[in-house]
Structure formats: C-alpha cells, structure tokens
Design a protein around this motif. Structure first.
Motif, PDB file in Angstrom:
ATOM      1  N   GLN A 134      54.781  25.006  44.114  1.00 46.31           N
ATOM      2  CA  GLN A 134      54.127  23.721  43.843  1.00 46.31           C
ATOM      3  C   GLN A 134      52.978  23.884  42.861  1.00 46.31           C
ATOM      4  O   GLN A 134      52.789  23.074  41.952  1.00 46.31           O
ATOM      5  CB  GLN A 134      53.608  23.101  45.150  1.00 46.31           C
ATOM      6  CG  GLN A 134      54.690  22.804  46.167  1.00 46.31           C
ATOM      7  CD  GLN A 134      54.903  23.932  47.151  1.00 46.31           C
ATOM      8  OE1 GLN A 134      54.582  25.088  46.861  1.00 46.31           O
ATOM      9  NE2 GLN A 134      55.451  23.622  48.313  1.00 46.31           N
TER      10      GLN A 134
ATOM     11  N   SER B 246      51.974  19.426  54.861  1.00 47.76           N
ATOM     12  CA  SER B 246      52.059  18.476  53.746  1.00 47.76           C
ATOM     13  C   SER B 246      50.720  18.376  53.020  1.00 47.76           C
ATOM     14  O   SER B 246      50.666  18.316  51.784  1.00 47.76           O
ATOM     15  CB  SER B 246      52.483  17.097  54.271  1.00 47.76           C
ATOM     16  OG  SER B 246      53.758  17.160  54.876  1.00 47.76           O
TER      17      SER B 246
ATOM     18  N   THR C 189      50.249  21.370  50.920  1.00 48.40           N
ATOM     19  CA  THR C 189      51.085  21.288  49.724  1.00 48.40           C
ATOM     20  C   THR C 189      50.418  20.429  48.659  1.00 48.40           C
ATOM     21  O   THR C 189      50.392  20.785  47.474  1.00 48.40           O
ATOM     22  CB  THR C 189      52.471  20.704  50.071  1.00 48.40           C
ATOM     23  OG1 THR C 189      53.123  21.561  51.009  1.00 48.40           O
ATOM     24  CG2 THR C 189      53.340  20.571  48.833  1.00 48.40           C
TER      25      THR C 189
END
Length: 401
Positions: free
Chosen positions: A166, A229, A232
């Motif tokens: 990411q 999440s 991320t």
C-alpha cells in the motif's frame, strides 16, 4: 469417521476460509459446525476470529491460525460453495471432500497476470470518473493505475511485499500525479487522483464488513479488522506524504480547487460498468457471473441516486445496500447458484467508504481540519449505513432462502 479425521478436515477448511477472509468471518462458524454434524459429530463447536479459530468435536480440539487474511479469486468461491453444498447434501464422503478441497487450493486463477494488471488500470479509470468526474482525471488515473497494477501483482508474487504494498503504491502513484500537477499537465487535485489510482488497496470493503461483523456479534474479529483497516490507511497516507517530500509539493495543494465534475447523472452507469469489468478482472470473477454482478451494482446505484436526491447520501447508501443485499441473497439462495459474496463485494466497492478514510487522513495532515473532520463524519456514517444495510438486507431476504 474417526474424530481426528473430521477435525483435520475442518482444520484444513478453516485455514482456507480464514486465508480468504479479508471480507470477514461472519457465518463461517455455522458452516463448519454443520459439516461436523454431517460427518457424525453433533457436538461440533467452532469459534472463528479474524486470523484464528477454535474447533472442538468428539472430545478433541484444535487451534487454527493464519497470517494476514487475503482476498480469494472470486471464481474459486463458487467452487467452495459447490463443495459445501455437496457435503451438506451427503454427496461427498470425507476422503472425497478432502480431495476436492485440495484441488480447490491448487487451482490456478482464471485470468493471467496481464489481465489482472489491466483490471487494476480499469478500476482506477472508473473510480476517477466516479469521484472526480472529468475526462482528464480518468486519463491520469489510467496512467497512475499502471504503476499501481504492477505493485498489486508484486504483492501477490513477492513474499512479504504485501506488508508494504500500500505504501509503495501510493508513493509511486503520488510521484506521478504530483509531478504532472506541478508541470501543469493536470488540473485535477493530486490527492483525488491518488485516491482513484490506489483504489484497489483502499480497505473500504474491509471497513464495511467489519461493521457487519460487529453487528453480527463478531466483536473481536470486527475490532481486529477495523484497526487493520486504519493501519492500512495510515500506511497509504505515509506513502502519499513521502511523494510530497520527494516532489517538493506543498501539502496544502493535495486538494486544491480543481475542475468540477462535468459528467451527467447517467454517466454513473457506464462508469460502474467499467468498474465491474475492472473488479471482474482484478479479483477474478467467473465470466458467466458478470451480468448478475453488473445488474446488482447498477440496481444499487439507481437506488442510491434516487434516495440520495429525496433524502441524503447516507440514507441513499443505506437503502442501496439493503436493496443490493436482498437481491443478491435471493439470486444466490440455491445451493449451487452464484455466491452472494461475488455480487455484494462490487456493490460495496461502488459505495466504498475507503476513499473518505484516505481523504480524511490526508486532510488532517495538510492542516485542513474542517475538511478532515467532515470526511471522517462521512466515513463513519457510510460505514454504519453499509454495515446495518447488510444486516437488514440479510434479515429481509431470509424468508426466501
């Protein structure tokens, strides 16, 4: 069958399900318990969490643990659904079930890497059309999506790279869009282009399903997924701001005033058509499932548009999620029909709160606190709308299952 044989099979199956559980584990317990009973153990008890599970039957127990959950090739979820249907109908003995599971595990994805890469590019283009709404933004999203696609492939093929994929994706895409913006090649905000080009890494679907898990009663799994999440999003924000430093771009210019969207309301439908094509290639949906997936996504889009005009965005998201979930569950009610999961995931992508999350982090970091707070409010409201919408939709569709 011997308890150890059944326990070993449930252990193997749970590892497969957990390894594919990026979208949550709600309902896995019941499936595994039913299989245990089919093979002669009424006392089968299963407790699944985000990355682990406990299985007990016949006086024996085992503990299963996997790494960071991944996203399955969606075509393979149909194979798992068919296998489970055959087991529950008594058509597969335990050795046959074990052999079928091994074949599914070894099965190659339906599309080659080049098509997966192209799918990432198409998703980026479609999402730019959705959140920016200009031809220029779609062009640059396609260019940056090429870099994101390479990172996406590397995350699957290079061991350990998925932990920083990411960050690398937002860094690479950020450098491209910020240089383009600095040289006047694009008028669209670099921050918005960055969100569009890295859409495949945004945890919007995971954020939504963690809300579903919390509502379902899976508190530990839901909280674990929520924090993953958030991490991320922070990782992606970090990549974006490394790009800011390397290109010497003022952070306050991430979201400058750019061209407003010039697409009419009906443009959402060809854009969502592109989005579904991209999702189908990237996440490997079987070709024969494309039409039902597209129709459910279009239906949710229509409901969201109409109800948002009548009420507001959050009501629109809530009612669109309910409608799409009900229709998907009704279509999927037969044992070997298309999995509801395959139809619901693209719908959740289309209503995704992930972009709000990344924009809110970037807004806070640039000092635009009001924008950041507004985006977080939108993120939370969207999460709640989708999560509760999934639960309500499931409850409504239950009578037809």
């Amino acid at each position: 069958y011997d308890a150890k044989e059944v326990l070993d099979f449930l252990c193997d199956l749970s590892k497969q399900l957990l390894g594919w559980s990026w979208e949550g584990v709600a309902g896995y317990d019941e499936i595994l318990e039913q299989i245990g009973r089919i093979y002669g153990y009424e006392d089968t008890m299963v407790d699944m969490e985000a990355q682990k599970g406990n299985i007990k039957l016949g006086g024996k127990s085992t503990f299963v643990k996997v790494g960071i959950p991944g996203f399955p090739p969606l075509a393979h979820t149909q194979d798992v659904k068919n296998m489970i249907a055959n087991i529950l109908e008594g058509k597969l003995s335990l050795p046959e079930a074990r052999e079928t599971l091994a074949k599914i595990r070894e099965k190659k994805p339906p599309y080659p890497p080049l098509l997966i890469w192209f799918g990432v590019v198409v998703i980026s283009v479609a999402f730019a059309g959705d959140i920016v709404g200009t031809w220029e933004s779609m062009l640059w999203a396609g260019i940056t999506g090429m870099a994101t696609g390479l990172v996406f492939l590397a995350a699957d093929s290079i061991k350990g790279f998925n932990k920083i994929a990411q960050l690398v994706a937002t860094l690479a895409s950020g450098i491209i869009v910020m240089i383009a913006w600095k040289f006047g090649l694009t008028a669209a905000a670099p921050g918005l282009l960055l969100v569009a080009s890295t859409f495949v890494f945004l945890p919007g679907d995971s954020i939504s399903t963690q809300a579903y898990e919390l509502a379902y009663g899976k508190w530990s799994a839901g909280v674990d997924r929520l924090f993953y999440s958030i991490m991320t999003l922070i990782l992606m924000m970090t990549g974006a701001f490394i790009a800011v430093v390397l290109t010497n771009t003022p952070v306050e210019e991430l979201f400058p005033t750019g061209p407003s969207g010039d697409f009419p309301w009906w443009a959402a439908y060809p854009v969502r058509f592109l989005l579904v094509i991209g999702i189908a290639l990237t996440f490997q949906i079987d070709k024969k499932h494309f039409i039902p997936v597209l129709l459910v996504t279009w239906l949710a889009t229509a409901v969201a548009q109409l109800t948002s005009m009548a009420y507001n965005e959050y009501v629109g998201t809530f009612l669109a999620t309910i409608t799409g979930t009900v229709v998907a569950l009704i279509i999927a009610r037969k044992p070997r029909s298309i999995s509801s999961f395959v139809m619901i995931i693209p719908m959740v992508f289309a209503l995704s709160p992930g972009s709000h999350g990344l924009k809110s982090f970037e807004s806070w970091a640039t000092g635009k606190l009001i924008t950041g707070i507004e985006d977080v409010n939108t993120l939370i409201a969207t999460i709640i709308a989708i999560g509760i919408g999934l639960i309500v939709g499931q409850a409504i569709a239950y009578r037809w299952r």
